[in-house]
Design a protein around this motif. Structure first.
Motif, short mmCIF file in Angstrom:
data_model
loop_
_atom_site.label_atom_id
_atom_site.label_comp_id
_atom_site.label_asym_id
_atom_site.label_seq_id
_atom_site.Cartn_x
_atom_site.Cartn_y
_atom_site.Cartn_z
N SER A 429 -24.16 -39.23 -27.56
CA SER A 429 -24.77 -39.23 -26.23
C SER A 429 -25.82 -38.13 -26.13
N ALA A 430 -26.78 -38.33 -25.23
CA ALA A 430 -27.88 -37.37 -25.05
C ALA A 430 -28.10 -37.12 -23.56
N PRO A 431 -27.83 -35.92 -23.07
CA PRO A 431 -28.04 -35.63 -21.64
C PRO A 431 -29.50 -35.37 -21.31
N ILE A 432 -29.93 -35.87 -20.16
CA ILE A 432 -31.28 -35.64 -19.62
C ILE A 432 -31.11 -34.88 -18.31
N VAL A 433 -31.78 -33.73 -18.19
CA VAL A 433 -31.53 -32.84 -17.06
C VAL A 433 -32.82 -32.42 -16.36
N ASP A 434 -32.66 -32.01 -15.13
CA ASP A 434 -33.74 -31.44 -14.33
C ASP A 434 -33.55 -29.92 -14.31
N LEU A 435 -34.35 -29.21 -15.10
CA LEU A 435 -34.23 -27.77 -15.21
C LEU A 435 -35.28 -27.02 -14.39
N GLU A 436 -35.95 -27.71 -13.48
CA GLU A 436 -36.92 -27.00 -12.64
C GLU A 436 -36.21 -25.90 -11.85
N ARG A 437 -36.75 -24.69 -11.96
CA ARG A 437 -36.11 -23.55 -11.31
C ARG A 437 -36.00 -23.72 -9.80
N ALA A 438 -37.03 -24.30 -9.20
CA ALA A 438 -37.05 -24.44 -7.75
C ALA A 438 -35.94 -25.36 -7.24
N SER A 439 -35.58 -26.36 -8.04
CA SER A 439 -34.56 -27.31 -7.59
C SER A 439 -33.15 -26.75 -7.74
N ASP A 440 -32.93 -25.85 -8.70
CA ASP A 440 -31.61 -25.26 -8.93
C ASP A 440 -30.54 -26.35 -8.98
N ALA A 441 -30.83 -27.43 -9.71
CA ALA A 441 -29.92 -28.58 -9.75
C ALA A 441 -28.79 -28.40 -10.74
N ILE A 442 -28.94 -27.44 -11.67
CA ILE A 442 -27.91 -27.17 -12.67
C ILE A 442 -28.09 -25.74 -13.15
N GLY A 443 -26.99 -25.08 -13.45
CA GLY A 443 -27.10 -23.70 -13.92
C GLY A 443 -25.77 -23.15 -14.37
N TRP A 444 -25.84 -22.01 -15.03
CA TRP A 444 -24.65 -21.30 -15.49
C TRP A 444 -24.31 -20.22 -14.47
N ARG A 445 -23.09 -20.26 -13.95
CA ARG A 445 -22.62 -19.26 -13.00
C ARG A 445 -21.72 -18.29 -13.75
N GLN A 446 -22.10 -17.04 -13.79
CA GLN A 446 -21.39 -16.04 -14.59
C GLN A 446 -20.78 -14.98 -13.68
N PHE A 447 -19.50 -14.71 -13.91
CA PHE A 447 -18.78 -13.77 -13.04
C PHE A 447 -19.15 -12.32 -13.36
N GLN A 448 -19.41 -12.02 -14.62
CA GLN A 448 -19.84 -10.69 -15.01
C GLN A 448 -20.41 -10.80 -16.43
N PRO A 449 -21.16 -9.79 -16.90
CA PRO A 449 -21.72 -9.88 -18.25
C PRO A 449 -20.62 -9.96 -19.30
N MET A 450 -21.00 -10.43 -20.50
CA MET A 450 -20.05 -10.38 -21.61
C MET A 450 -19.67 -8.93 -21.85
N ILE A 451 -18.38 -8.67 -21.90
CA ILE A 451 -17.92 -7.29 -22.01
C ILE A 451 -16.98 -7.12 -23.20
N LYS A 452 -16.89 -5.87 -23.64
CA LYS A 452 -15.97 -5.48 -24.70
C LYS A 452 -15.06 -4.41 -24.14
N ILE A 453 -13.76 -4.59 -24.29
CA ILE A 453 -12.79 -3.60 -23.82
C ILE A 453 -12.04 -3.06 -25.03
N PRO A 454 -12.31 -1.80 -25.43
CA PRO A 454 -11.60 -1.22 -26.58
C PRO A 454 -10.11 -1.06 -26.27
N LEU A 455 -9.30 -1.30 -27.28
CA LEU A 455 -7.86 -1.09 -27.18
C LEU A 455 -7.50 0.17 -27.97
N PRO A 456 -6.32 0.74 -27.73
CA PRO A 456 -5.93 1.96 -28.44
C PRO A 456 -5.91 1.76 -29.95
#
Length: 502
Positions: A429-456
């Motif tokens: 299958s091949a998806p066809i999308v509307d990526l025009e920024r003004a339409s904001d019809a699809i996007g990635w919603r991110q809760f926070q940046p990719m993070i690294k948490i060191p352990l002991p």
């Protein structure tokens, strides 16, 4: 692994999330972090350097300090990088979708002294659920201080980021929260759900019926659905498996080919970076995470990842039975009727993988029939969905020779799937999308940046550096009417062909 070490990691995982903004409800998803443990071992006991693996393989054995990479890098993460990213404000992310501006065409006209009629926009409240993509990474102390080919911790940090992006890119297409609750829904699932609910029409999917994609007809059909009345979108980009892009390159009429800045004269055989449609240009992108002939996820999990599948044998379905009956909507034509085998594997609720398969006996499907599979849940009953596979027409009952048909959520002690040959195995299958920024019809919603948490240092009384890597987010499609996809594409040179004479 030592159970004591696993217990310590699980405790640390829960505690670490507790300090990340108080979202304690997420800690439950870390209960199986012990299974993600990946150690880079250093050893001096191995004399055959060709057998060294893990961290031991990073030791310098020659003057060659160049790491020979056989994995993907960030340029292969295509769809995710094209999506507009915005910040999610909570792990339960709410937004409002406007379905119409109100009224109907011509409904604002009135008499000079007539009563002014009311017209109010149609709004719908939507909720998106942030999902958690996370890994434990670990590097031995000795490995890190040895005069290695590369900095072991840097290598593993990069590997962790790429591995997370790999899962993210794949889920953007094939995520299925009903079958695996820890996933977000991908674009195919969200479009299918919108059609099933009646929000968009079935015209947003074009069915190639097991033929190759070499002309503009399918693109024009999806284009018409996206730009039409009530959708008002602009399809901008299409994502293709490499084999499908190859068919376009060799078969698309030059009059529909587009090259940026008139770099050269479009011709048969040249790469097609864009397709000329009535609204403008539809840009093409090769994405290796789409299902293609070399994509391992189109085969039963145990074929490529046998160790992971064996570890999930407790959720293997107890059985699967097939029964055939006539159905007017069947696409099993006379040429596609024949003997088939089916196989089913269970989906783990925590995203750890899939069980070994169970198979049907040989099933004879006549023209105009459907095949109904009845899947009996595992004795544990903890799976949340199933992946269904089918053999080629009149082929042997060989696990490695089966291809994915569908993903279905578990419905109880028994789950049914009806095969009308509308999802043809071995096709893409091949998806066809509307990526025009003004339409904001699809996007990635991110809760926070990719993070690294060191352990002991020294978890489990072992001399190791350990850390967690996290990325939280989901695919938000605010206007499904502005997207679509082409299905059942069979590349012209496909080696695996679902039907004997085609």
């Amino acid at each position: 692994m030592n159970p004591t070490i696993i217990a310590q990691l699980q405790g640390l995982a829960a505690g670490s999330l507790g300090g990340m903004g108080g979202h304690g409800s997420a800690s439950g998803s870390l209960s199986d972090f012990g299974d993600l443990f990946k150690a880079l071992d250093s050893t001096s006991a191995q004399s055959d350097v060709a057998q060294l693996t893990g961290g031991a393989a990073l030791g310098i054995q020659s003057l060659d300090r160049i790491m020979k990479s056989t994995v993907f890098d960030q340029k292969h993460i295509v769809f995710f990088k094209d999506l507009m990213a915005t910040n999610a404000t909570n792990i339960v992310d709410e937004y409002t979708r406007m379905n119409s501006v109100g009224g109907f065409p011509g409904g604002s006209f009135n008499a000079q002294m007539g009563t002014v009629r009311s017209a109010t926009g149609d709004y719908q409240r939507e909720v998106g659920m942030v999902k958690f993509i996370m890994q434990l990474r670990q590097v031995g102390f000795v490995t890190n201080i040895t005069n290695n080919i590369a900095d072991a911790m840097s290598v593993e940090e990069n590997n962790g980021a790429l591995s997370i992006l790999q899962d993210l890119e794949y889920a953007l297409f094939y995520g299925h929260s009903a079958a695996c609750p820890v996933q977000f829904d991908g674009i195919f699932k969200q479009i299918d759900d919108s059609i099933a609910s009646g929000y968009i029409s079935g015209e947003h999917i074009y069915d190639m019926q097991g033929t190759s994609l070499t002309d503009v007809e399918a693109f024009n059909a999806i284009n018409s659905a996206i730009i039409g009345y009530g959708s008002w979108g602009t399809p901008t980009d299409v994502y293709l498996p490499s084999s499908v892009q190859g068919d376009l390159n060799s078969g698309l009429d030059p009059s529909y080919r587009w090259n940026p800045d008139n770099q050269n004269q479009p011709m048969i055989g040249g790469h097609v970076p864009g397709i000329r449609l009535t609204h403008g240009v539809l840009k093409t992108h090769i994405d290796t995470f789409l299902h293609d002939a070399n994509m391992p996820m189109i085969k039963p999990f145990e074929v490529t990842y046998s160790a992971f599948a064996s570890a999930l044998s407790t959720i293997t379905p107890q059985g699967v039975a097939a029964a055939c009956a006539s159905d007017a909507s069947s696409q099993f034509t006379a040429g596609r009727a024949g003997n088939y085998y089916y196989a089913v594997e269970a989906i783990d609720a925590q995203g750890q993988g899939y069980s070994p398969v169970v198979k049907t006996t040989q099933t004879a499907i006549s023209a105009g029939q459907k095949c109904t599979l009845t899947i009996t849940a595992s004795s544990a009953g903890t799976e949340t969905g199933y992946r269904v596979f089918r053999s080629r027409q009149d082929a042997a009952n060989t696990t490695g020779d089966m291809r994915l048909v569908a993903v279905v959520p578990k419905a109880g002690s028994t789950t049914t799937y009806v095969d009308l040959n509308r999802n043809i195995p071995g096709t893409f299958s091949a998806p066809i999308v509307d990526l025009e920024r003004a339409s904001d019809a699809i996007g990635w919603r991110q809760f926070q940046p990719m993070i690294k948490i060191p352990l002991p240092f020294g978890i489990g009384l072992m001399p190791v550096y350990s850390w967690f890597q996290f990325l939280f987010g989901y695919l938000r499609i605010t206007n499904p009417k502005r997207h679509g996809y082409i299905k059942n594409i069979l590349p012209a040179n496909a080696a695996w062909r679902p039907h004997t004479d085609e």
